[in-house]
Motif scaffolding. Structure first.
Motif, PDB file in Angstrom:
ATOM      1  N   ALA A 346      39.442  30.724  50.329  1.00 39.23           N
ATOM      2  CA  ALA A 346      38.102  30.902  50.903  1.00 39.23           C
ATOM      3  C   ALA A 346      37.922  32.329  51.407  1.00 39.23           C
ATOM      4  CB  ALA A 346      37.887  29.901  52.038  1.00 39.23           C
ATOM      5  N   ALA A 347      38.983  32.902  51.982  1.00 39.94           N
ATOM      6  CA  ALA A 347      38.905  34.283  52.485  1.00 39.94           C
ATOM      7  C   ALA A 347      38.637  35.238  51.317  1.00 39.94           C
ATOM      8  CB  ALA A 347      40.192  34.661  53.199  1.00 39.94           C
ATOM      9  N   ARG A 348      39.306  34.989  50.188  1.00 45.79           N
ATOM     10  CA  ARG A 348      39.098  35.834  48.997  1.00 45.79           C
ATOM     11  C   ARG A 348      37.687  35.615  48.438  1.00 45.79           C
ATOM     12  NH1 ARG A 348      43.876  33.635  46.000  1.00 45.79           N
ATOM     13  NH2 ARG A 348      45.080  33.480  47.908  1.00 45.79           N
ATOM     14  N   ASP A 349      37.291  34.329  48.374  1.00 42.90           N
ATOM     15  CA  ASP A 349      35.966  34.013  47.839  1.00 42.90           C
ATOM     16  C   ASP A 349      34.868  34.644  48.682  1.00 42.90           C
ATOM     17  OD1 ASP A 349      37.103  32.587  45.831  1.00 42.90           O
ATOM     18  OD2 ASP A 349      36.845  30.621  46.785  1.00 42.90           O
ATOM     19  N   LEU A 350      35.075  34.636  49.983  1.00 38.20           N
ATOM     20  CA  LEU A 350      34.054  35.193  50.884  1.00 38.20           C
ATOM     21  C   LEU A 350      33.801  36.656  50.543  1.00 38.20           C
ATOM     22  CD1 LEU A 350      32.234  34.655  53.370  1.00 38.20           C
ATOM     23  CD2 LEU A 350      34.102  35.514  54.789  1.00 38.20           C
ATOM     24  N   LYS A 351      34.890  37.376  50.222  1.00 36.73           N
ATOM     25  CA  LYS A 351      34.753  38.800  49.875  1.00 36.73           C
ATOM     26  C   LYS A 351      33.908  38.971  48.613  1.00 36.73           C
ATOM     27  CE  LYS A 351      38.830  40.767  52.039  1.00 36.73           C
ATOM     28  NZ  LYS A 351      40.138  40.123  51.981  1.00 36.73           N
ATOM     29  N   GLU A 352      34.038  37.995  47.695  1.00 34.54           N
ATOM     30  CA  GLU A 352      33.341  38.126  46.415  1.00 34.54           C
ATOM     31  C   GLU A 352      31.979  37.443  46.378  1.00 34.54           C
ATOM     32  OE1 GLU A 352      36.446  36.784  43.794  1.00 34.54           O
ATOM     33  OE2 GLU A 352      37.639  38.469  44.539  1.00 34.54           O
ATOM     34  N   THR A 353      31.757  36.557  47.360  1.00 33.53           N
ATOM     35  CA  THR A 353      30.489  35.830  47.357  1.00 33.53           C
ATOM     36  C   THR A 353      29.357  36.730  47.833  1.00 33.53           C
ATOM     37  OG1 THR A 353      31.671  33.816  47.850  1.00 33.53           O
ATOM     38  CG2 THR A 353      29.309  33.762  48.220  1.00 33.53           C
ATOM     39  N   GLY A 354      28.333  36.801  47.045  1.00 37.08           N
ATOM     40  CA  GLY A 354      27.189  37.621  47.431  1.00 37.08           C
ATOM     41  C   GLY A 354      26.378  36.932  48.514  1.00 37.08           C
ATOM     42  N   THR A 355      25.489  37.658  49.107  1.00 39.15           N
ATOM     43  CA  THR A 355      24.638  37.066  50.140  1.00 39.15           C
ATOM     44  C   THR A 355      23.261  36.838  49.538  1.00 39.15           C
ATOM     45  OG1 THR A 355      23.993  39.253  50.877  1.00 39.15           O
ATOM     46  CG2 THR A 355      25.860  38.245  51.996  1.00 39.15           C
ATOM     47  N   ARG A 356      22.536  35.966  50.151  1.00 44.16           N
ATOM     48  CA  ARG A 356      21.155  35.759  49.708  1.00 44.16           C
ATOM     49  C   ARG A 356      20.257  36.248  50.833  1.00 44.16           C
ATOM     50  NH1 ARG A 356      19.384  30.039  52.131  1.00 44.16           N
ATOM     51  NH2 ARG A 356      20.617  30.381  53.953  1.00 44.16           N
ATOM     52  N   THR A 357      19.081  36.542  50.528  1.00 46.70           N
ATOM     53  CA  THR A 357      18.151  36.957  51.574  1.00 46.70           C
ATOM     54  C   THR A 357      16.915  36.078  51.484  1.00 46.70           C
ATOM     55  OG1 THR A 357      17.453  38.679  50.047  1.00 46.70           O
ATOM     56  CG2 THR A 357      18.824  39.361  51.896  1.00 46.70           C
ATOM     57  N   PRO A 358      17.046  34.867  51.998  1.00 48.15           N
ATOM     58  CA  PRO A 358      15.900  33.962  51.949  1.00 48.15           C
ATOM     59  C   PRO A 358      14.829  34.392  52.949  1.00 48.15           C
ATOM     60  CG  PRO A 358      17.705  32.962  53.144  1.00 48.15           C
ATOM     61  CD  PRO A 358      18.144  34.328  52.770  1.00 48.15           C
ATOM     62  N   GLY A 359      13.752  33.683  52.892  1.00 49.47           N
ATOM     63  CA  GLY A 359      12.624  34.049  53.739  1.00 49.47           C
ATOM     64  C   GLY A 359      12.877  33.863  55.226  1.00 49.47           C
ATOM     65  N   GLU A 360      13.793  32.977  55.541  1.00 50.79           N
ATOM     66  CA  GLU A 360      14.040  32.676  56.959  1.00 50.79           C
ATOM     67  C   GLU A 360      14.461  33.934  57.737  1.00 50.79           C
ATOM     68  OE1 GLU A 360      18.562  31.112  57.001  1.00 50.79           O
ATOM     69  OE2 GLU A 360      17.150  30.075  55.680  1.00 50.79           O
ATOM     70  N   ALA A 361      14.428  33.824  59.029  1.00 49.19           N
ATOM     71  CA  ALA A 361      14.750  34.951  59.908  1.00 49.19           C
ATOM     72  C   ALA A 361      16.158  35.456  59.611  1.00 49.19           C
ATOM     73  CB  ALA A 361      14.629  34.516  61.357  1.00 49.19           C
ATOM     74  N   ASP A 362      16.242  36.423  58.736  1.00 56.21           N
ATOM     75  CA  ASP A 362      17.559  36.972  58.406  1.00 56.21           C
ATOM     76  C   ASP A 362      17.963  37.961  59.484  1.00 56.21           C
ATOM     77  OD1 ASP A 362      19.542  37.901  55.847  1.00 56.21           O
ATOM     78  OD2 ASP A 362      18.630  35.912  55.863  1.00 56.21           O
ATOM     79  N   GLY A 363      19.202  38.374  59.442  1.00 60.20           N
ATOM     80  CA  GLY A 363      19.676  39.287  60.476  1.00 60.20           C
ATOM     81  C   GLY A 363      20.149  38.520  61.683  1.00 60.20           C
TER      82      GLY A 363
END
Ligand code: ZN
Length: 494
Positions: A346-363
């Motif tokens: 999971a630690a390795r996958d986290l590094k490779e998993t991209g993020t999404r930027t949905p409409g919800e309050a990001d940040g």
């Protein structure tokens, strides 16, 4: 700073940790006796107090961690008589006692390094503190709590018990101690069977000996920890740790020595880790289940069906609360191996998993991720509850797996918070490292570097620049790498 609760053996209660000096923690842990190989029994206190130190530092404390090396005058556990183990082995092998102690100290250090146990701030040797121990005996004699008998000095337990309470730590009273003392033990020069040696006159065969005002001899086992903790942490300090098997008589005697010489027990919080059993039985040479850490890592002990990596052992130990007994079995270790793999993947996958930027309050970190992280911290600060902390880390693993499968996305803020959880807690506080990942990475880098070097050599050769091509070959040879030109290209090996 976050509140940290630890169970204090003295009060038998979970207490809020309040350091003597704001922001600074003095910690003393009884280290190994270096007359034998580091075994499973060493792994548990090593890892438990390593996590405590890492957590305290992560919370913002400066920690002075003192862990001693017992290399003299140690007479097996509750026996006050008998030949010192180091001396015995040295006599049999015709070597200097310090040579034996050094060899096992190095092996212990190596085992701890493999388990990712960070070295202490100070690692004092008992043999290097004979003067301090003699001074301490004098203080206890001056205070009237010890007596000299035929060149040896003994702690006067009965006298001490009139004013203070001997047994306050282990919850015993003197009558229990009396009935628990084996009458068969040769009493020697002691007034009472429960008195313990502060200084022992050496018998003629005894190799390790030092001059003192009373005799040529050696200090009693319990003395070194009082002398060295006092020297490096002061008259009173924050935490004293060790295995439950050391609570009596070792720590009880230490506390009595401190009180007799300094007027106080000297320790605010006593912490004790529970013991390891193997297939439900106590570990011991006589049970045939005594497993050294090296045997564990190689899988060479007959009890083991396979080798277990140092990180598997570390993870396995962290899956139990330090105050519970922990039973080693192949099944349980194999389950730990699987669990550790899942976290590391999971630690390795986290590094490779991209993020999404949905409409919800990001940040903003989601409630779910914030909840997981909060629970991990709560568990660790609740008397080092590593099993509960790991259970919540597995919640984070599930979240990452779901994102990896494309079922859900991870926002940038959550990605950052989860990355911090893995860096600061999984790796930083729990000390769990990716064994496959790191070895693989190093090998990958080396292979890439070699390709680059051999390519430069080929360019030189093609240009008939023999001086450069020979120089590259010679420099590699000096590093222990030989190269061989074949029809298919250049091969290299160590
Ligand atoms: Zn000790």
């Amino acid at each position: 700073m976050r509140d940290l609760y630890i169970t204090n053996t003295l009060s038998r209660k979970k207490e809020l940790f309040v350091p003597l000096h704001p922001g600074f923690v003095g910690l003393y842990v009884c280290g190994p006796t270096v007359y034998g190989d580091a075994h499973l029994g060493h792994a548990r206190p090593g890892i438990t107090y390593d996590v405590l130190v890492r957590l305290l530092r992560h919370l913002g404390y400066k920690v002075r961690y003192v862990r001693n090396i017992t290399d003299v005058g140690h007479l097996e556990h509750d026996a006050d008589e008998g030949e010192d183990k180091i001396a015995k082995k040295a006599r049999l092998e015709q070597v200097e006692p310090m040579e034996v102690a050094q060899e096992y100290t190095l092996r212990y250090h190596e085992a701890m390094r493999l388990l990712n146990v960070a070295p202490p701030s100070i690692e004092p040797r008992a043999s290097g503190h004979i003067i301090e121990q003699i001074e301490l005996v004098k203080k206890i004699l001056d205070a009237g709590y010890a007596y000299v008998s035929n060149g040896s000095v003994y702690f006067d337990v009965k006298k001490y018990n009139e004013k203070h309470r001997y047994g306050v730590l282990s919850g015993r009273n003197l009558e229990d101690v009396v009935s628990g003392t084996r009458e068969l033990d040769s009493q020697g020069d002691k007034r009472e069977p429960y008195d313990f040696a502060l200084w022992k006159k050496a018998s003629p065969e005894h190799i390790m000996r030092w001059p003192s005002p009373w005799s040529e001899g050696f200090p009693g086992w319990h003395l070194e920890c009082s002398a060295m903790s006092g020297k490096y942490l002061g008259k009173e300090f924050d935490i004293h740790g060790g295995g439950m098997d050391l609570m009596f008589p070792h720590h009880e005697c230490e506390l009595a020595q401190n009180t007799a010489s300094r007027g106080e027990g000297g320790v605010r919080y006593w912490m004790h880790n529970n013991m390891i059993t193997i297939n439900g039985k106590k570990m011991g040479k006589s049970y045939g289940n005594f497993i050294t850490l090296q045997e564990m890592f190689d899988g060479t002990h007959p009890i083991l069906t396979q080798a277990y990596s140092p990180m598997t052992v570390r993870f396995f130990i962290l899956q139990a609360h330090y105050r519970s007994t922990l039973d080693f079995s192949n099944e349980a270790l194999q389950a730990a191996e699987k669990g550790l793999k899942r976290i590391m993947q999971a630690a390795r996958d986290l590094k490779e998993t991209g993020t999404r930027t949905p409409g919800e309050a990001d940040g903003k970190v989601s409630d779910e991720v914030e909840g997981i992280i909060g629970k991990v911290y709560d568990a660790l600060c609740d008397d080092l509850n590593t099993p509960v902390a790991l259970a919540h880390i597995f919640d984070a693993v599930r979240l990452i797996n779901s994102a990896k499968d494309g079922k859900t996305g991870i926002s940038a803020a959550d990605h950052e918070a989860l990355t911090r959880l893995f860096d600061d807690i999984v790796s930083g506080v729990l000390g769990l490292e990716d064994e496959e990942g790191s070895g693989g990475k190093a090998a990958e880098t080396l292979s890439g570097l070699m390709d680059m070097v051999l390519e430069q050599r080929k360019i030189a050769k093609d240009a008939r620049d023999w001086a450069t091509s020979d120089k590259i070959r010679d420099r590699l040879k000096a590093l222990g790498i030989t190269i061989k030109d074949t029809k298919e290209g250049t091969e290299w090996s160590f």
